[in-house]
Write a protein that holds these residues in place. Sequence first.
Motif, PDB file in Angstrom:
ATOM      1  N   LEU A 248       0.799  -1.281   0.064  1.00 53.82           N
ATOM      2  CA  LEU A 248       0.111   0.024   0.149  1.00 53.82           C
ATOM      3  C   LEU A 248       0.705   1.140   0.041  1.00 53.82           C
ATOM      4  CD1 LEU A 248      -3.279  -0.314   2.218  1.00 53.82           C
ATOM      5  CD2 LEU A 248      -2.934  -0.540  -0.159  1.00 53.82           C
ATOM      6  N   ASP A 249       2.084   1.461   0.824  1.00 52.65           N
ATOM      7  CA  ASP A 249       2.793   2.303   0.839  1.00 52.65           C
ATOM      8  C   ASP A 249       3.398   2.886  -0.722  1.00 52.65           C
ATOM      9  OD1 ASP A 249       4.479   0.258   0.556  1.00 52.65           O
ATOM     10  OD2 ASP A 249       5.762   0.986   2.037  1.00 52.65           O
ATOM     11  N   GLU A 250       3.428   1.693  -1.531  1.00 52.41           N
ATOM     12  CA  GLU A 250       4.029   2.116  -2.940  1.00 52.41           C
ATOM     13  C   GLU A 250       2.954   2.608  -3.745  1.00 52.41           C
ATOM     14  OE1 GLU A 250       7.538  -1.286  -4.236  1.00 52.41           O
ATOM     15  OE2 GLU A 250       5.234  -1.413  -5.037  1.00 52.41           O
ATOM     16  N   LEU A 251       1.647   2.137  -3.634  1.00 52.49           N
ATOM     17  CA  LEU A 251       0.471   2.425  -4.212  1.00 52.49           C
ATOM     18  C   LEU A 251       0.489   4.088  -4.025  1.00 52.49           C
ATOM     19  CD1 LEU A 251      -2.026   1.825  -5.920  1.00 52.49           C
ATOM     20  CD2 LEU A 251      -3.266   1.292  -3.678  1.00 52.49           C
ATOM     21  N   PHE A 252       0.571   4.741  -2.889  1.00 52.38           N
ATOM     22  CA  PHE A 252       0.528   6.076  -2.420  1.00 52.38           C
ATOM     23  C   PHE A 252       1.848   6.634  -2.489  1.00 52.38           C
ATOM     24  CE2 PHE A 252      -3.361   4.274  -0.931  1.00 52.38           C
ATOM     25  CZ  PHE A 252      -4.235   4.870  -1.756  1.00 52.38           C
ATOM     26  N   ASP A 253       3.000   6.163  -3.248  1.00 48.87           N
ATOM     27  CA  ASP A 253       4.351   6.917  -3.494  1.00 48.87           C
ATOM     28  C   ASP A 253       4.663   7.233  -2.029  1.00 48.87           C
ATOM     29  OD1 ASP A 253       4.163   6.605  -6.253  1.00 48.87           O
ATOM     30  OD2 ASP A 253       2.760   8.568  -6.220  1.00 48.87           O
ATOM     31  N   MET A 254       4.579   6.352  -1.119  1.00 53.23           N
ATOM     32  CA  MET A 254       5.145   6.411   0.323  1.00 53.23           C
ATOM     33  C   MET A 254       4.761   7.686   1.041  1.00 53.23           C
ATOM     34  SD  MET A 254       7.189   3.679   0.184  1.00 53.23           S
ATOM     35  CE  MET A 254       7.889   2.423  -1.192  1.00 53.23           C
ATOM     36  N   LYS A 255       3.624   8.129   0.632  1.00 49.90           N
ATOM     37  CA  LYS A 255       3.628   9.576   1.134  1.00 49.90           C
ATOM     38  C   LYS A 255       3.176   9.779   2.735  1.00 49.90           C
ATOM     39  CE  LYS A 255      -1.244  10.931   0.661  1.00 49.90           C
ATOM     40  NZ  LYS A 255      -2.346  11.181  -0.248  1.00 49.90           N
ATOM     41  N   PHE A 256       3.129   8.576   3.189  1.00 50.25           N
ATOM     42  CA  PHE A 256       3.196   8.738   4.735  1.00 50.25           C
ATOM     43  C   PHE A 256       4.417   7.819   5.226  1.00 50.25           C
ATOM     44  CE2 PHE A 256      -1.652   8.093   3.910  1.00 50.25           C
ATOM     45  CZ  PHE A 256      -1.992   9.496   4.060  1.00 50.25           C
ATOM     46  N   GLY A 257       5.531   7.754   4.341  1.00 47.51           N
ATOM     47  CA  GLY A 257       6.684   6.963   4.646  1.00 47.51           C
ATOM     48  C   GLY A 257       6.641   5.633   4.341  1.00 47.51           C
ATOM     49  N   ALA A 258       7.646   5.018   4.443  1.00 45.73           N
ATOM     50  CA  ALA A 258       7.757   3.473   3.944  1.00 45.73           C
ATOM     51  C   ALA A 258       7.629   2.720   4.965  1.00 45.73           C
ATOM     52  CB  ALA A 258       9.324   3.241   3.741  1.00 45.73           C
ATOM     53  N   LEU A 259       6.525   1.684   4.635  1.00 48.81           N
ATOM     54  CA  LEU A 259       6.045   0.612   5.612  1.00 48.81           C
ATOM     55  C   LEU A 259       7.174  -0.444   5.932  1.00 48.81           C
ATOM     56  CD1 LEU A 259       2.444  -0.266   4.734  1.00 48.81           C
ATOM     57  CD2 LEU A 259       3.290   1.019   6.606  1.00 48.81           C
ATOM     58  N   PRO A 260       7.582  -0.650   7.235  1.00 45.33           N
ATOM     59  CA  PRO A 260       8.690  -1.700   7.249  1.00 45.33           C
ATOM     60  C   PRO A 260       8.240  -3.061   6.943  1.00 45.33           C
ATOM     61  CG  PRO A 260       7.579  -1.228   9.571  1.00 45.33           C
ATOM     62  CD  PRO A 260       6.803  -0.444   8.338  1.00 45.33           C
ATOM     63  N   TYR A 261       9.129  -3.826   5.940  1.00 41.00           N
ATOM     64  CA  TYR A 261       8.964  -5.090   5.626  1.00 41.00           C
ATOM     65  C   TYR A 261      10.179  -5.816   6.007  1.00 41.00           C
ATOM     66  CZ  TYR A 261       4.867  -4.045   3.156  1.00 41.00           C
ATOM     67  OH  TYR A 261       3.742  -3.581   2.748  1.00 41.00           O
ATOM     68  N   ARG A 262      10.154  -7.155   6.144  1.00 46.02           N
ATOM     69  CA  ARG A 262      11.708  -7.812   6.434  1.00 46.02           C
ATOM     70  C   ARG A 262      11.949  -8.631   5.289  1.00 46.02           C
ATOM     71  NH1 ARG A 262      16.047  -6.970   9.651  1.00 46.02           N
ATOM     72  NH2 ARG A 262      16.850  -8.908  10.320  1.00 46.02           N
TER      73      ARG A 262
END
Length: 380
Positions: A248-262
């Motif tokens: 979802l962060d990519e869908l919105f061009d990281m507008k609220f920052g990158a979500l953490p993934y491992r």
Amino acid sequence: MFDVVIIGAGFAGAVLAERFASKENKKVLVVERRNHIAGNCYDEVDENGILIHKYGPHLFHTDDENVWKYLSKFTDWIVYHHRVKAMIDGQPVPIPFNFNTMREVFPQSLADRLETALLKNFEYGQKVPILELKKSSDPDLQFLADYVYEKIFLHYTEKQWGQTPDKIAGAVTARVPVFVGRDDRYFNDRFQALPTRGYTALVKNILDNKNIKLLLNTDFKEIMRIEDGKIFLLDTKFDGKLIYTGQLDELFDMKFGALPYRSVEMKFETIKEEHFQEPATINYPNNYDFTRVTEFKNIHPVKSDRTTILKEFPQTYIPGENVPYYPIFTDEAKAAYEKYAAEVSKYPQIIPVGRLAEYRYYDMDDMVKRALEVYEEISK
Ligand code: FAD
Ligand code: UDP
């Protein structure tokens, strides 16, 4: 041209595509950025003639009869029960930690005593999460919990997640409970099997429908854009459903920052021996930088004088550089995800589904179940 556009050809995308195409005769476009279908469940025969799972070992198991019946329309199965050992003090012992494990790591009298304590406090056959066992007031169980926590969970979890077990959601470590009984299998589900020709072949069959058009090697943003609340497919306004199974962060061009993934670096090795290890997977909680070693011949037996193993090295996820395998289940990450979830809910056309898009620890069967449910909700 298309009634539904689906981003991602993993289980979530494939099952939803199949439902719309076969139940409603809808024209479905599936867009996948990789050069293959099946998402992280993708498997292929390697140079040693062995079927390997490119994105980590995948073992199908479910208690859900509907999921089993649905998938069985697209594959035959080979019965397979996954067994895992964990290397403790140089000795491979069965996990989930169970009565058999106790007999391998403790003297008989202590194992007897701990077995009695477990049976006094829990039901036979119960799965006890380690964080729950740690809360026990029984001194014998406290001893057992400390042992299992230290030897199996603490260092593995630090490697895997870069966090101690108490910082991540309890459901994560509860996936591998302490088992009150003698079942050495990694899963206890009613249905446990491998698709006869592999997961890629299974997903190929799911997508094999005249109403489904598959576009590989294509990022969603190459052909679609969202502008002023409207969705465009190749410059034409698109009014159908957009099923999105990416981040979802990519869908919105990281507008609220990158979500953490491992992420995990998957390192395959060819060993010039017929066999490397006895169980399919050995976990290494306390040594090395990798978490586990899987020998694929032990999952998909084949005659060969070589064998392929996989070592998994957990890594920080760096967008554009490695694969976002696991959402990280901390309170902060969940809060960050909620911002994106609120944003996507402003677009009734966009339906986020999947392990990445919903930021959930879905197994394959959970994913199929969820995709079937989403379809039922939408089609109402
Ligand atoms: P994915 O399989 O990740 O598919 C999403 C697809 O969307 C990907 O192919 C991706 O390339 C594509 N995509 C994303 N963004 C875009 C974009 N912008 N444009 C175009 N395409 C895009 N489950 C089990 O049941 N048993 C197991 O033993 C098991 N082992 C696992 C081991 C590992 C290491 C991992 C990571 C997972 C494991 N799983 C297992 C879980 C299983 O992989 C997931 O349940 C399943 O893959 C989820 O399906 P999905 O469609 O949500 O996601
Ligand atoms: N886990 C652990 N030691 C083990 C096996 C699992 O600490 O030997 C913990 C760890 O936090 C891991 C989680 O339990 O991430 C879930 O394990 P599972 O094998 O289900 O992970 P997956 O196959 O999804 O990577």
